[in-house]
Design a protein around this motif. Sequence first.
Motif, PDB file in Angstrom:
ATOM      1  N   TYR A   5      -7.984 -14.539  19.910  1.00 46.77           N
ATOM      2  CA  TYR A   5      -6.726 -14.022  20.402  1.00 46.77           C
ATOM      3  C   TYR A   5      -6.426 -12.716  19.689  1.00 46.77           C
ATOM      4  N   THR A   6      -5.534 -11.945  20.309  1.00 45.82           N
ATOM      5  CA  THR A   6      -5.208 -10.656  19.726  1.00 45.82           C
ATOM      6  C   THR A   6      -4.325 -10.833  18.494  1.00 45.82           C
ATOM      7  N   LEU A   7      -4.582  -9.997  17.507  1.00 44.69           N
ATOM      8  CA  LEU A   7      -3.786 -10.001  16.287  1.00 44.69           C
ATOM      9  C   LEU A   7      -2.755  -8.901  16.273  1.00 44.69           C
ATOM     10  N   ASN A   8      -2.702  -8.111  17.357  1.00 42.68           N
ATOM     11  CA  ASN A   8      -1.883  -6.899  17.340  1.00 42.68           C
ATOM     12  C   ASN A   8      -0.414  -7.173  17.085  1.00 42.68           C
ATOM     13  N   ASN A   9       0.093  -8.301  17.525  1.00 42.07           N
ATOM     14  CA  ASN A   9       1.509  -8.599  17.348  1.00 42.07           C
ATOM     15  C   ASN A   9       1.742  -9.623  16.243  1.00 42.07           C
ATOM     16  N   HIS A  10       0.765  -9.767  15.353  1.00 49.55           N
ATOM     17  CA  HIS A  10       0.872 -10.698  14.236  1.00 49.55           C
ATOM     18  C   HIS A  10       1.104  -9.948  12.930  1.00 49.55           C
ATOM     19  N   CYS A  11       1.857 -10.545  12.061  1.00 46.14           N
ATOM     20  CA  CYS A  11       1.841 -10.121  10.668  1.00 46.14           C
ATOM     21  C   CYS A  11       0.634 -10.773  10.013  1.00 46.14           C
ATOM     22  N   LEU A  12      -0.044 -10.031   9.157  1.00 44.93           N
ATOM     23  CA  LEU A  12      -1.312 -10.488   8.596  1.00 44.93           C
ATOM     24  C   LEU A  12      -1.293 -10.381   7.082  1.00 44.93           C
TER      25      LEU A  12
ATOM     26  N   PRO B 232     -10.726 -21.387  -8.564  1.00 47.50           N
ATOM     27  CA  PRO B 232     -10.747 -22.818  -8.913  1.00 47.50           C
ATOM     28  C   PRO B 232      -9.657 -23.169  -9.916  1.00 47.50           C
ATOM     29  N   GLY B 233      -8.912 -24.228  -9.626  1.00 45.58           N
ATOM     30  CA  GLY B 233      -7.891 -24.698 -10.541  1.00 45.58           C
ATOM     31  C   GLY B 233      -6.596 -23.924 -10.501  1.00 45.58           C
ATOM     32  N   THR B 234      -6.478 -22.999  -9.550  1.00 47.94           N
ATOM     33  CA  THR B 234      -5.252 -22.211  -9.447  1.00 47.94           C
ATOM     34  C   THR B 234      -4.640 -22.368  -8.064  1.00 47.94           C
ATOM     35  N   GLU B 235      -3.404 -21.948  -7.942  1.00 48.58           N
ATOM     36  CA  GLU B 235      -2.743 -21.983  -6.639  1.00 48.58           C
ATOM     37  C   GLU B 235      -3.128 -20.743  -5.826  1.00 48.58           C
ATOM     38  N   ARG B 236      -3.048 -20.892  -4.529  1.00 48.70           N
ATOM     39  CA  ARG B 236      -3.329 -19.758  -3.649  1.00 48.70           C
ATOM     40  C   ARG B 236      -2.242 -18.711  -3.833  1.00 48.70           C
ATOM     41  N   GLU B 237      -2.653 -17.452  -3.975  1.00 45.72           N
ATOM     42  CA  GLU B 237      -1.682 -16.379  -4.184  1.00 45.72           C
ATOM     43  C   GLU B 237      -1.874 -15.285  -3.144  1.00 45.72           C
ATOM     44  N   GLY B 238      -0.773 -14.693  -2.748  1.00 42.49           N
ATOM     45  CA  GLY B 238      -0.826 -13.598  -1.791  1.00 42.49           C
ATOM     46  C   GLY B 238      -1.316 -12.328  -2.447  1.00 42.49           C
ATOM     47  N   VAL B 239      -2.264 -11.666  -1.814  1.00 39.55           N
ATOM     48  CA  VAL B 239      -2.855 -10.441  -2.345  1.00 39.55           C
ATOM     49  C   VAL B 239      -2.279  -9.208  -1.660  1.00 39.55           C
ATOM     50  N   ALA B 240      -2.215  -9.261  -0.331  1.00 37.55           N
ATOM     51  CA  ALA B 240      -1.734  -8.102   0.421  1.00 37.55           C
ATOM     52  C   ALA B 240      -1.212  -8.552   1.769  1.00 37.55           C
ATOM     53  N   PHE B 241      -0.213  -7.832   2.263  1.00 37.54           N
ATOM     54  CA  PHE B 241       0.469  -8.180   3.518  1.00 37.54           C
ATOM     55  C   PHE B 241       0.627  -6.913   4.351  1.00 37.54           C
ATOM     56  N   ILE B 242       0.479  -7.069   5.666  1.00 34.46           N
ATOM     57  CA  ILE B 242       0.715  -5.944   6.557  1.00 34.46           C
ATOM     58  C   ILE B 242       1.481  -6.436   7.766  1.00 34.46           C
ATOM     59  N   ASP B 243       2.534  -5.692   8.139  1.00 31.35           N
ATOM     60  CA  ASP B 243       3.287  -6.120   9.313  1.00 31.35           C
ATOM     61  C   ASP B 243       2.790  -5.377  10.553  1.00 31.35           C
ATOM     62  N   THR B 244       3.462  -5.565  11.658  1.00 30.42           N
ATOM     63  CA  THR B 244       2.951  -5.052  12.925  1.00 30.42           C
ATOM     64  C   THR B 244       2.997  -3.527  13.018  1.00 30.42           C
ATOM     65  N   ASP B 245       3.843  -2.881  12.209  1.00 33.49           N
ATOM     66  CA  ASP B 245       3.868  -1.419  12.274  1.00 33.49           C
ATOM     67  C   ASP B 245       3.039  -0.781  11.167  1.00 33.49           C
TER      68      ASP B 245
ATOM     69  N   LYS C 144      -2.231  -3.440  -6.961  1.00 31.05           N
ATOM     70  CA  LYS C 144      -1.703  -2.159  -6.499  1.00 31.05           C
ATOM     71  C   LYS C 144      -2.527  -1.006  -7.069  1.00 31.05           C
ATOM     72  N   GLY C 145      -2.842  -0.056  -6.212  1.00 29.45           N
ATOM     73  CA  GLY C 145      -3.644   1.086  -6.634  1.00 29.45           C
ATOM     74  C   GLY C 145      -5.135   0.843  -6.576  1.00 29.45           C
ATOM     75  N   ARG C 146      -5.543  -0.420  -6.417  1.00 26.81           N
ATOM     76  CA  ARG C 146      -6.968  -0.754  -6.340  1.00 26.81           C
ATOM     77  C   ARG C 146      -7.359  -1.275  -4.958  1.00 26.81           C
ATOM     78  N   PHE C 147      -6.472  -2.010  -4.323  1.00 24.21           N
ATOM     79  CA  PHE C 147      -6.745  -2.602  -3.023  1.00 24.21           C
ATOM     80  C   PHE C 147      -5.947  -1.864  -1.954  1.00 24.21           C
ATOM     81  N   THR C 148      -6.549  -1.733  -0.774  1.00 23.83           N
ATOM     82  CA  THR C 148      -5.874  -1.124   0.355  1.00 23.83           C
ATOM     83  C   THR C 148      -6.083  -1.987   1.594  1.00 23.83           C
ATOM     84  N   LEU C 149      -4.977  -2.359   2.202  1.00 24.06           N
ATOM     85  CA  LEU C 149      -5.001  -3.192   3.406  1.00 24.06           C
ATOM     86  C   LEU C 149      -4.744  -2.316   4.622  1.00 24.06           C
ATOM     87  N   SER C 150      -5.515  -2.536   5.661  1.00 27.18           N
ATOM     88  CA  SER C 150      -5.308  -1.782   6.896  1.00 27.18           C
ATOM     89  C   SER C 150      -5.650  -2.660   8.081  1.00 27.18           C
ATOM     90  N   ARG C 151      -5.237  -2.214   9.250  1.00 25.72           N
ATOM     91  CA  ARG C 151      -5.556  -2.956  10.461  1.00 25.72           C
ATOM     92  C   ARG C 151      -5.996  -1.982  11.532  1.00 25.72           C
TER      93      ARG C 151
END
Length: 124
Positions: A25-32, A39-52, A62-69
């Motif tokens: 399915y298309t991801l275009n209208n999804h926030c991603l 191991p042994g840790t909780e899941r943590e959010g790394v990066a988020f991108i909204d529809t715009d 920050k400064g090391r990772f870049t998220l794009s769509r």
Amino acid sequence: QLVESGGGSVQSGGSLRLSCVGSKYTLNNHCLAWFRQAPGTEREGVAFIDTDGTTSYLESVKGRFTLSRDNAKNTMYLQMNSLKPEDTAMYYCAADDFCVASGSNWPAAYFPYWGQGTQVTVSA
């Protein structure tokens, strides 16, 4: 269905680019987002991108990772540079079709769709 790729093993200071494709399915209208879990840790959010295309990052990447769509390719990318051993984890992409998540608040529980994960290992 979300399919991740691009994980692997690198030395500290190296780079990897993760990809996440929406195969059914298309991801275009999804926030991603990308999450990670070591191991042994909780899941943590790394990066988020909204529809715009507005992005938010975990402070430690920050400064090391870049998220794009790329909506034309129905794909999200996470470019990871200057990798550190503490970045070692299974990385998961996630999609939120109602965009309940926002750049200021994007817990894992807001994302109903998940990929299977891709392993990133960074050696010292």
